[in-house]
Design an enzyme around this catalytic site. Structure first.
Site, mmCIF file in Angstrom:
data_model
loop_
_atom_site.group_PDB
_atom_site.id
_atom_site.type_symbol
_atom_site.label_atom_id
_atom_site.label_comp_id
_atom_site.label_asym_id
_atom_site.label_seq_id
_atom_site.Cartn_x
_atom_site.Cartn_y
_atom_site.Cartn_z
ATOM 1 N N ARG A 171 0.832 -1.216 0.000
ATOM 2 C CA ARG A 171 0.000 0.000 0.000
ATOM 3 C C ARG A 171 0.860 1.257 0.000
ATOM 4 O O ARG A 171 0.421 2.309 -0.473
ATOM 5 C CB ARG A 171 -0.919 0.014 1.227
ATOM 6 C CG ARG A 171 -1.989 -1.065 1.231
ATOM 7 C CD ARG A 171 -2.892 -0.917 2.453
ATOM 8 N NE ARG A 171 -3.508 -2.183 2.812
ATOM 9 C CZ ARG A 171 -3.571 -2.675 4.024
ATOM 10 N NH1 ARG A 171 -3.039 -1.998 5.038
ATOM 11 N NH2 ARG A 171 -4.161 -3.826 4.264
ATOM 12 N N GLN A 195 -10.638 -3.978 3.852
ATOM 13 C CA GLN A 195 -10.835 -5.361 3.414
ATOM 14 C C GLN A 195 -10.161 -6.343 4.368
ATOM 15 O O GLN A 195 -10.731 -7.379 4.715
ATOM 16 C CB GLN A 195 -10.272 -5.549 2.004
ATOM 17 C CG GLN A 195 -11.092 -4.909 0.905
ATOM 18 C CD GLN A 195 -10.423 -5.066 -0.444
ATOM 19 O OE1 GLN A 195 -9.444 -4.393 -0.751
ATOM 20 N NE2 GLN A 195 -10.945 -5.974 -1.256
ATOM 21 N N GLU A 196 -8.961 -5.996 4.786
ATOM 22 C CA GLU A 196 -8.241 -6.875 5.706
ATOM 23 C C GLU A 196 -9.015 -7.037 7.012
ATOM 24 O O GLU A 196 -9.097 -8.139 7.572
ATOM 25 C CB GLU A 196 -6.846 -6.307 5.970
ATOM 26 C CG GLU A 196 -5.950 -7.219 6.776
ATOM 27 C CD GLU A 196 -4.555 -6.632 6.953
ATOM 28 O OE1 GLU A 196 -3.786 -7.197 7.749
ATOM 29 O OE2 GLU A 196 -4.237 -5.613 6.295
ATOM 30 N N GLY A 197 -9.599 -5.943 7.495
ATOM 31 C CA GLY A 197 -10.402 -6.016 8.710
ATOM 32 C C GLY A 197 -11.651 -6.855 8.535
ATOM 33 O O GLY A 197 -12.040 -7.613 9.430
#
EC number: 3.6.1.15
Length: 604
Positions: free
Chosen positions: A178, A216-218
């Site tokens: 990122r 998204q990761e969360g």
């Protein structure tokens, strides 16, 4: 009116009566009838049990126990009904590949795939990590596929060769990528998409290699935790861990709190209907809310979830300590400059840090500036000094850094705290698990008030967790105060909130966000099994329907037979009573009319 009557006397040998039914005969008939009915009922129950036992609800808690035990065993790669999937987590410090497997879908559209992490012959999880992170390929993107080759070769050796072409591969890049410019991100991903299919037969396309956001990761982490806890099961079951259900049979999901070294994350489900918000907050809510469907059919809404997810960079335990030291250094030096003091400039006149144990000495260095500190172990004062670092706003619907937070129903919610939430409660204080605010505050305050020499001696005596080290002992006072402030002042959790559990493992294993990722990515795969199940059920539907109807017809016939036997016994009883009442006058008439004809005198 005259009455005309006729009388004809027959010979005695012509007279007959209905034979009397003895009680023994009636009992025998009744016994045989009941025995016959009992046999039929027993036969019906046996057939019914054998036919329907497979569909009866089993003990879900026992099934989950068996599933947990099965997860610790080696994966049977000879089973042709198993499917496999690969997820590569390309993080900032390294990349890891996880191999998952799942059996055929059970055919119930309400259920998700039963995905588990693969285990090798030694019952160890099939996972491999390499360093550094893939972001190190920023200047040489043409080597990105070479970088991942060891991971994919490792996975290829564990997945059966005949399954390679149907095994999906997902390459998901996080924090390290990122930070790169988009141009360099795309160059790395393009090399992966071009070169990897030339060497490996996994199911892989351009859409399966991407840089995912923190949101998204969360979401993936939230999905993984709730899946392992069984919160996506919609059956009505008596599980003590989660008995409360929502509308339409949905179980209450859990929220997650995860505090690492650099960042902090919170994720929890919010109602689909929320109150009207001001335009500014409404826009912020849309950015922080994620709505998705985990079901295989977009027309079904039972697996539609709306989750609030936020990541706070700089609010992790270690980074918060750096921010705190910067604050203390700047304020102390500015105060010295204004008041002409020399606090912290020498070991003899240190700054008394309330967030360090009593008597502990340390040095804070920033560029060419040095601050000498000594702990005074005042947990309450430490909390007060940490409050400005929360950067709260005056609005009630804002949390850390003034970011909008969706309302939490603290009377009907449940949370799990991971990483620093667990370390702060368990490694030293030994009260991990069910969190109780007042108990934690008392234990943390007592720890901070202890002398550093006492703490080090206790550590040598093995009174703390095996995971505790000198770094944990040194900063436990600070981190416990920071965790407490974040939870209660930042996220507004009540001090007596009873439904927070701190944990490192779930059912004895670490749950990665990659599990949630593959659950979401493969959510449409059950459609294939559902179609095959539908065809098979269409062929067998006539038999099942006829069996059900014949089943009830058989039961009705038994009732008819039972009723006929009862009516027959009642009929025999009435005949016997009627015969008994008529026998006495008939015998007397026969004696009065027949005996005189034989010349026998009757009476005096």
């Amino acid at each position: 009116m005259a009455r005309i009557s006729f009388s004809y006397l027959c010979p005695a040998s012509w007279y007959f009566t209905v034979p009397t039914v003895s009680p023994f005969l009636r009992q025998r008939v009744a016994f045989l009838g009941l025995f016959f009915i009992s046999c039929l009922l027993l036969l019906m129950l046996i057939i019914d049990f054998r036919h329907w036992s497979a569909s009866l609800p089993r003990d879900r808690q026992y099934e989950r126990y068996l599933a947990r035990v099965g997860e610790l065993e080696a994966t049977d790669t000879e089973d042709p009904n198993l499917n496999y999937g690969l997820v590569v987590d390309c993080g900032s410090s390294g990349s890891r590949i996880f191999v998952y497997f799942w059996p055929r879908h059970n055919g119930n559209p309400h259920d998700l795939l039963d995905i588990k992490q693969m285990r090798d012959r030694n019952s160890q999880p099939v996972v491999k990590k390499i360093k550094p992170g893939i972001s190190a390929m920023a200047d040489t993107p043409e080597h990105a596929s070479d970088y991942l080759r060891p991971l994919l070769s490792f996975a290829a050796a564990h997945v059966p060769v005949k399954k390679h072409k149907e095994t999906p591969l997902y390459i998901l890049c996080t924090a390290g990528m990122r930070l790169l410019p988009e141009r360099k991100q795309l160059a790395i991903l393009a090399d992966l998409v071009k070169d990897l299919p030339l060497e490996f037969d996994f199911l892989f396309s351009q859409s399966q290699a991407e840089v995912i956001s923190g949101k998204q990761e969360g979401v993936y982490a939230w999905i993984g935790i709730n899946f392992v806890l069984g919160r996506f099961d919609h059956e009505d079951e008596s599980d003590a861990e989660a008995t409360q259900e929502l509308a339409a049979g949905r179980r209450r999901t859990v929220g997650i709190l995860d505090m690492g070294g650099a960042s902090l994350q919170i994720a929890y489900e919010v109602p689909t209907s929320t109150s009207v918000l001001p335009a500014k907050q409404e826009e912020a809510a849309k950015i922080l809310l994620a709505e998705f469907n985990l079901g295989c059919d977009v027309q079904h809404t039972e697996h539609v979830y709306r989750v609030y997810v936020t990541t706070f960079l700089g609010f992790g335990g270690n980074f918060a300590r750096q921010r705190y030291e910067d604050l203390v250094l700047n304020e102390t030096l500015n105060k010295n400059r204004l008041l002409g003091q020399k606090t912290g400039l020498s070991p003899d006149n240190p700054f008394l840090d309330p967030c360090l144990p009593v008597g502990l000495t340390d040095v804070v260095e920033r560029n060419s500036q040095v601050l000498h500190v000594r702990g005074r172990g005042d947990w309450v004062s430490c909390r007060a000094m940490l409050s400005p670092l929360l950067a709260r706003s005056n609005t009630s619907q804002a949390s850390l850094n003034g970011i909008y937070q969706s309302p939490i129903d603290f009377n009907n919610s449940e949370f799990y705290g991971f990483s620093e939430f667990f370390y702060c409660t368990e490694d030293v204080l030994r009260i991990g698990g069910r969190y109780h605010g007042p108990t934690f505050a008392k234990a943390a305050q007592d720890y901070c008030g202890m002398a550093w020499s006492v703490l080090t001696q206790r550590f040598k005596n093995g009174l703390f967790s095996s995971h505790a080290d000198e770094h944990r002992l040194k900063y436990q006072c600070f981190k416990s105060a920071w965790m407490y402030q974040v939870l209660h002042e930042g996220f507004h959790f009540p001090y007596d909130y009873p439904n927070l559990r701190t944990a490192q493992l779930v059912y004895g294993r670490e749950v990665q966000w990659t599990l949630g990722a593959i659950l979401y990515k493969t959510r449409f795969l059950p459609l294939r099994d559902l179609r095959q199940e539908g065809v098979r059920q269409a062929h067998g539907s006539w038999f099942r329907l006829s069996f059900v109807y014949n089943h009830y017809l058989f039961f009705a016939c038994i009732l008819v037979v039972l009723l006929a036997i009862v009516l027959y016994l009642l009929r025999l009883r009435r005949i016997h009573h009627r015969q008994t009442r008529a026998s006495a006058p008939l015998d007397l008439l026969w004696l009065e009319e027949v005996v005189p004809m034989m010349g026998v005198q009757v009476g005096p």
